[in-house]
Write an enzyme that holds these catalytic residues in place. Structure first.
Site, short mmCIF file in Angstrom:
data_model
loop_
_atom_site.label_atom_id
_atom_site.label_comp_id
_atom_site.label_asym_id
_atom_site.label_seq_id
_atom_site.Cartn_x
_atom_site.Cartn_y
_atom_site.Cartn_z
N HIS A 1 148.13 71.51 38.57
CA HIS A 1 146.85 72.04 38.28
C HIS A 1 145.81 70.51 38.00
CE1 HIS A 1 148.50 75.93 37.81
NE2 HIS A 1 147.23 76.21 38.30
N CYS B 1 141.78 81.23 48.62
CA CYS B 1 141.26 80.26 47.49
C CYS B 1 142.34 79.12 47.06
CB CYS B 1 140.64 80.94 46.33
SG CYS B 1 142.09 81.88 45.31
#
Ligand code: PEP
Ligand code: MG
Length: 589
Positions: free
Chosen positions: A191, A504
């Protein structure tokens, strides 16, 4: 000046003074200090010890007044531990002789104390060891806090360096102050990497022994295009840096000039190109005319940058701000996806030995339904002001979708009773990122309006490769034939059901892969804002026939290398087309 080669996770070039940050809540950063910084570092340690001593004294007096001197005794012992001359000599020597920072010196002392105490008589002394080290841990926190405050107060831009590429390491400073990020560990799909790319910050990982080689404020050149860094770069490296940056800027200008046009693949028609956002502030960092809407708002980052849960009102205002900024374009809001490497500092959850397979995303919010209800209320209220879509993360079974529908309808009824205007049509979609969903797609389509494929997680779960683990980073391969075939099957199921399908995950920002996805039939791709111009260029340049031919070849491929070769061919064609356009523009200009 030799470059140190590493792994690029976010492109771009930058040069500036480095600032070493603490990358995990439970680890202090260690860096080298210069001879002339020794005295300042010793004073910093003095101030931290003094401030912790004062806090301990205050707490001792409070406890003594409330329950008596006897119970307050341990806090007095903690004060004495901080005055221990032996420990102090050890710290001074680490700073003076080994020239490491104060946090590093204290962290080492804690390690040694823990070991010595632990050896005294096995498990039973663990509590004692913790007591002995606790005041020193408080000193590390005081040092890190003062370091963060000083850094926040200073004005300059810096290159951040950390042991690990966590979201915290990337967001340590406001993004306008971050030139680039470099870390020892981390993967392209962690992330922290996703954040660095969406901030448009060059980022390189996998530099072994990085922190030991760095001194605070040392000049560092980060080359995110070629995956390398240089410490204290020499003249030759600086000249090359200037030239490459100028040519990079020229290409970006060409891409920027086309970026506001819709992406229309010759022979196929338009493809929605959407933006992945981490914060509602992201809309200030790029031109919204470059996208057709927001395909993914990762709301967890709204929670991560705070010290308490955001209220309904605060969330409503944030969503509203994004909706207004998007100016009529749809905004897809994903419910809180915490867990794994996204931990809220104020919502401590039990330590899990396998967090990626643990308490994550919808699993958390369906259990803690208050969190979900607050978020749904905010989002539904915002839907009165623009096109809002709801996206559910980490869906594994149909029951979960049905459970959300129930909460959704209850919330809607409650808001109506309270007189709020809520849109009649809030499309609900699920992330396809857990492999089980591949086998229940038809059932899911009967309950949802759209799907969005989260390839970052889908790849990790499909291939059984942790997206954050450097040891297996080489095995995390979005070009694995299983991934390609799964993506194609998902698009096919969406076509059969007549539902909209987007991708996505990070895979979509690779322009060659984006062309394949368009060929498979996906009608939307959602990527970090910095990737929008290049993606639009790719989708408008390659024709449908070329995309379908590449797709056919890729679907027949039996290895990731074969897939890579086909994608490499597409990428080369795109590079050549971009170069032609850049030259034409220069001539016309
Ligand atoms: C994904 O898994 O691909 C995704 C988009 O979600 P995240 O990266 O936030 O897990
Ligand atoms: Mg995901």
């Amino acid at each position: 000046m030799p470059f140190i080669s590493a792994v690029s996770v976010s492109p771009g070039l930058c040069l500036g003074p480095v600032h070493v940050v603490r990358a995990r809540l439970d680890a202090a950063p260690i860096w080298s200090i210069r001879a002339q910084e020794v005295e300042a570092e010793i004073s910093r340690l003095d101030r931290a010890v003094e401030s912790v001593t004062k806090v301990l004294e205050r707490r001792r007096a409070d406890v003594a007044a409330a329950v008596g001197e006897r119970d307050a005794g341990i806090l007095g012992v903690h004060q004495m531990i901080l005055q221990d001359p032996g420990a102090r000599a050890e710290l001074d020597s680490a700073i003076r002789d080994e020239r490491i920072n104060a946090e590093g010196a204290v962290e080492r002392l804690i390690g040694r104390l823990g070991e010595t105490m632990g050896r005294l008589d096995g498990g039973s002394t663990r509590g004692y060891a913790a007591d002995m080290t606790e005041p020193w841990r408080a000193v590390v926190s005081a040092l890190s806090l003062s370091d963060k405050e000083t850094t926040l107060q200073s004005a300059g831009k810096v290159v951040l360096a950390a042991a690990e590429l966590t979201p915290e390491a990337v967001t340590f400073l406001p993004r306008e102050r971050v030139l680039g990020v470099v870390t020892e560990a981390g993967g392209r799909f962690s992330h922290g990497a996703v954040l660095a790319r969406s901030f448009g910050i060059p980022c390189v990982v996998g530099v072994s022994n990085l922190l030991a080689r760095l001194e605070q404020n040392m000049q560092v050149l980060v080359d995110g295009d070629r995956g390398r860094i240089a410490l204290e770069p020499d003249e030759a490296a600086l000249t090359e840096f200037d030239e490459r940056r100028a040519s990079r800027d020229a290409r970006l200008r060409v891409l920027g000039a086309h970026a506001s046009r819709p992406a229309e693949m010759p022979g196929r028609g338009p493809i929605q190109v959407l933006a992945n956002l981490e914060s509602t502030r992201d809309v200030d960092t790029f031109d919204v005319a470059h996208c057709d809407g927001t395909g993914l708002l990762r709301t967890e980052f709204l929670y991560l940058e705070r010290t308490v849960f955001p209220s309904e009102e605060e969330q409503f205002r944030m969503y509203r701000r994004l909706i207004d900024a998007m100016d009529g374009r749809p905004v897809t809001i994903r419910t809180l996806d915490i867990g794994g490497d996204k931990q809220l500092p104020y919502f401590r959850t039990p330590k899990e030995s396998n967090p990626a397979l643990g308490w994550r995303g919808m699993r958390v919010t369906l259990e803690w339904q208050d969190l979900l209800r607050v978020q749904l209320r905010a989002l539904m209220r915002a839907s009165g002001h623009g096109q809002v879509r709801l996206l559910l993360p980490m869906i594994t079974s149909l029951d979960e979708v049905q459970a959300v529908h129930r909460v959704f309808e209850e919330t809607r009824a409650q808001l109506a009773e309270q007189g709020y205007a809520v849109s009649d049509h809030i499309p609900v979609g699920v992330m396809i990122e857990v492999p089980s969903t591949l086998w229940i797609l038809d059932d899911l389509f009967s309950e949802v309006d759209f799907i969005s494929v989260g390839t970052n997680d889908l790849v990790q779960y499909l291939l059984a490769v942790d997206r954050d683990n450097v040891l297996v980073a080489g095995l995390y391969d979005p070009q694995h034939p299983a991934v390609i075939r799964a993506l194609s099957a998902i698009a096919e199921a969406a076509r059969r059901a007549g539902k909209s399908a987007a991708v996505c995950g990070e895979i979509a920002s690779d322009e060659a892969m984006a062309v394949l996805l368009a060929g498979m039939g996906y009608d939307a791709l959602s990527v970090n804002p910095t990737a929008l111009p290049r993606l639009k260029f790719a989708l408008s340049t390659v024709s449908r026939a070329e995309a379908e031919a590449a797709l056919e070849a890729v679907l027949a491929a039996r290895s990731a290398d074969e897939v890579r070769m086909i994608l490499g061919g597409l990428r080369e064609n795109l590079d050549a087309a971009l170069l032609r356009d850049a030259e034409n523009e220069t001539e016309i200009g």
